[in-house]
Design a protein around this motif. Structure first.
Motif, PDB file in Angstrom:
ATOM      1  N   TYR A   1       0.707  -1.348  -0.120  1.00 35.59           N
ATOM      2  CA  TYR A   1      -0.118   0.037  -0.060  1.00 35.59           C
ATOM      3  C   TYR A   1       0.706   1.290  -0.053  1.00 35.59           C
ATOM      4  O   TYR A   1       1.846   1.384  -0.328  1.00 35.59           O
ATOM      5  CB  TYR A   1      -1.225  -0.063   0.946  1.00 35.59           C
ATOM      6  CG  TYR A   1      -2.393   0.305   0.194  1.00 35.59           C
ATOM      7  CD1 TYR A   1      -3.249   1.554   0.427  1.00 35.59           C
ATOM      8  CD2 TYR A   1      -2.651  -0.488  -0.843  1.00 35.59           C
ATOM      9  CE1 TYR A   1      -3.846   1.790  -0.351  1.00 35.59           C
ATOM     10  CE2 TYR A   1      -3.844  -0.159  -1.624  1.00 35.59           C
ATOM     11  CZ  TYR A   1      -4.368   1.076  -1.391  1.00 35.59           C
ATOM     12  OH  TYR A   1      -5.544   1.268  -1.990  1.00 35.59           O
ATOM     13  N   SER A   2       0.468   2.324   0.608  1.00 32.18           N
ATOM     14  CA  SER A   2       0.926   3.794   0.122  1.00 32.18           C
ATOM     15  C   SER A   2       2.156   3.811  -0.074  1.00 32.18           C
ATOM     16  O   SER A   2       2.684   4.715   0.889  1.00 32.18           O
ATOM     17  CB  SER A   2       0.208   4.739   0.923  1.00 32.18           C
ATOM     18  OG  SER A   2      -1.086   4.316   1.316  1.00 32.18           O
ATOM     19  N   ASN A   3       3.116   3.148  -0.810  1.00 31.75           N
ATOM     20  CA  ASN A   3       4.571   3.159  -0.742  1.00 31.75           C
ATOM     21  C   ASN A   3       5.226   4.574  -1.199  1.00 31.75           C
ATOM     22  O   ASN A   3       4.606   5.370  -2.409  1.00 31.75           O
ATOM     23  CB  ASN A   3       5.041   2.242  -2.089  1.00 31.75           C
ATOM     24  CG  ASN A   3       4.476   0.783  -1.763  1.00 31.75           C
ATOM     25  OD1 ASN A   3       4.304   0.313  -0.525  1.00 31.75           O
ATOM     26  ND2 ASN A   3       3.870   0.386  -2.745  1.00 31.75           N
ATOM     27  N   ILE A   4       6.003   5.018  -0.537  1.00 33.36           N
ATOM     28  CA  ILE A   4       6.845   6.156  -1.143  1.00 33.36           C
ATOM     29  C   ILE A   4       8.396   5.500  -1.021  1.00 33.36           C
ATOM     30  O   ILE A   4       8.772   5.257   0.258  1.00 33.36           O
ATOM     31  CB  ILE A   4       7.004   7.330  -0.172  1.00 33.36           C
ATOM     32  CG1 ILE A   4       5.573   7.975  -0.288  1.00 33.36           C
ATOM     33  CG2 ILE A   4       7.857   8.394  -0.615  1.00 33.36           C
ATOM     34  CD1 ILE A   4       5.243   9.092   0.545  1.00 33.36           C
ATOM     35  N   VAL A   5       9.069   5.368  -1.830  1.00 40.03           N
ATOM     36  CA  VAL A   5      10.369   4.603  -1.735  1.00 40.03           C
ATOM     37  C   VAL A   5      11.446   5.494  -2.591  1.00 40.03           C
ATOM     38  O   VAL A   5      11.158   6.113  -3.542  1.00 40.03           O
ATOM     39  CB  VAL A   5      10.115   3.003  -2.506  1.00 40.03           C
ATOM     40  CG1 VAL A   5      11.638   2.553  -2.390  1.00 40.03           C
ATOM     41  CG2 VAL A   5       9.314   2.340  -1.889  1.00 40.03           C
ATOM     42  N   PHE A   6      12.748   5.593  -1.796  1.00 39.16           N
ATOM     43  CA  PHE A   6      13.473   6.427  -2.484  1.00 39.16           C
ATOM     44  C   PHE A   6      14.664   5.487  -2.881  1.00 39.16           C
ATOM     45  O   PHE A   6      15.188   5.660  -4.315  1.00 39.16           O
ATOM     46  CB  PHE A   6      13.989   7.322  -1.609  1.00 39.16           C
ATOM     47  CG  PHE A   6      13.227   8.545  -1.195  1.00 39.16           C
ATOM     48  CD1 PHE A   6      13.125   8.970  -0.039  1.00 39.16           C
ATOM     49  CD2 PHE A   6      12.225   8.848  -1.972  1.00 39.16           C
ATOM     50  CE1 PHE A   6      12.429   9.958   0.294  1.00 39.16           C
ATOM     51  CE2 PHE A   6      11.436   9.845  -1.484  1.00 39.16           C
ATOM     52  CZ  PHE A   6      11.392  10.430  -0.279  1.00 39.16           C
ATOM     53  N   GLY A   7      15.260   4.584  -2.242  1.00 46.27           N
ATOM     54  CA  GLY A   7      16.520   3.855  -2.510  1.00 46.27           C
ATOM     55  C   GLY A   7      16.761   3.002  -4.004  1.00 46.27           C
ATOM     56  O   GLY A   7      16.566   3.565  -4.801  1.00 46.27           O
ATOM     57  N   TYR A   8      16.779   2.157  -3.862  1.00 45.41           N
ATOM     58  CA  TYR A   8      17.048   0.996  -5.034  1.00 45.41           C
ATOM     59  C   TYR A   8      15.775   0.019  -4.807  1.00 45.41           C
ATOM     60  O   TYR A   8      15.964  -0.832  -4.101  1.00 45.41           O
ATOM     61  CB  TYR A   8      18.358   0.201  -4.517  1.00 45.41           C
ATOM     62  CG  TYR A   8      19.008  -0.398  -5.561  1.00 45.41           C
ATOM     63  CD1 TYR A   8      19.459   0.563  -6.767  1.00 45.41           C
ATOM     64  CD2 TYR A   8      19.256  -1.800  -5.802  1.00 45.41           C
ATOM     65  CE1 TYR A   8      20.240   0.068  -8.011  1.00 45.41           C
ATOM     66  CE2 TYR A   8      20.084  -2.209  -6.767  1.00 45.41           C
ATOM     67  CZ  TYR A   8      20.325  -1.339  -7.732  1.00 45.41           C
ATOM     68  OH  TYR A   8      21.097  -1.888  -9.016  1.00 45.41           O
ATOM     69  N   SER A   9      14.943   0.138  -5.627  1.00 44.70           N
ATOM     70  CA  SER A   9      13.609  -0.381  -5.467  1.00 44.70           C
ATOM     71  C   SER A   9      13.148  -1.437  -6.464  1.00 44.70           C
ATOM     72  O   SER A   9      13.659  -1.648  -7.566  1.00 44.70           O
ATOM     73  CB  SER A   9      12.369   0.813  -5.951  1.00 44.70           C
ATOM     74  OG  SER A   9      12.953   2.066  -5.307  1.00 44.70           O
TER      75      SER A   9
ATOM     76  N   CYS B   1      -0.659   1.989  -5.289  1.00 44.81           N
ATOM     77  CA  CYS B   1      -0.487   3.174  -4.901  1.00 44.81           C
ATOM     78  C   CYS B   1       0.912   3.789  -4.680  1.00 44.81           C
ATOM     79  O   CYS B   1       1.219   4.714  -3.858  1.00 44.81           O
ATOM     80  CB  CYS B   1      -1.127   2.999  -3.327  1.00 44.81           C
ATOM     81  SG  CYS B   1      -2.626   4.370  -3.178  1.00 44.81           S
ATOM     82  N   THR B   2       1.842   3.313  -5.461  1.00 44.05           N
ATOM     83  CA  THR B   2       3.211   4.105  -5.550  1.00 44.05           C
ATOM     84  C   THR B   2       3.291   5.409  -6.211  1.00 44.05           C
ATOM     85  O   THR B   2       2.406   5.901  -6.720  1.00 44.05           O
ATOM     86  CB  THR B   2       4.089   3.132  -6.481  1.00 44.05           C
ATOM     87  OG1 THR B   2       3.942   3.267  -7.541  1.00 44.05           O
ATOM     88  CG2 THR B   2       4.473   1.847  -5.807  1.00 44.05           C
TER      89      THR B   2
END
Length: 130
Positions: free
Chosen positions: A103-111, A117-118
């Motif tokens: 769910y409500s993902n916010i990812v910065f790194g190495y994904s 819902c990204t």
């Protein structure tokens, strides 16, 4: 090994079971309730988790995990750094080998993200690292 109630534990081969846990350092395994755990071989099971550092595995609820071999399973996750795998809910994950599922993902790194819902930042980083 400490078993019940208003636990505050400082050092060494900690295994703590239940209630208002705050545990500081070394071979931590903490089971349930108002967990705050600081450092080393952390495994934390359930409730208001905040875990700081090293071999973290955290199972459930209001998780905030900071650093190292993170695996976090469920609920209001915020995870900062390193070999992250996060499964479910309001995920915000920052850095390194992220695999995030739900769910409500916010990812910065190495994904690697599987979800409906990204955010656009996550999709950009996902495509850039593919």
């Amino acid at each position: 090994m400490i078993n019940g109630y208003s636990n505050i534990v400082f050092g060494y081969s900690n295994i703590v079971f239940g209630y208002s846990n705050i545990v500081f350092g070394y071979s931590n395994i903490v089971f349930g309730y108002s967990n705050i755990v600081f450092g080393y071989s952390n495994i934390v099971f359930g409730y208001f988790n905040i875990v700081f550092g090293y071999s973290n595995i955290v199972f459930g609820y209001f998780n905030i995990v900071f650093g190292y071999f993170n695996i976090v399973f469920g609920y209001s996750n915020i995870v900062f750094g390193y070999f992250n795998i996060v499964f479910g809910y309001s995920n915000i994950v920052f850095g390194y080998s992220n695999i995030v599922f739900g769910y409500s993902n916010i990812v910065f790194g190495y994904s690697f993200v599987i979800n409906a819902c990204t955010l656009v930042t996550t999709v950009y980083l996902f495509l850039a690292n593919a």
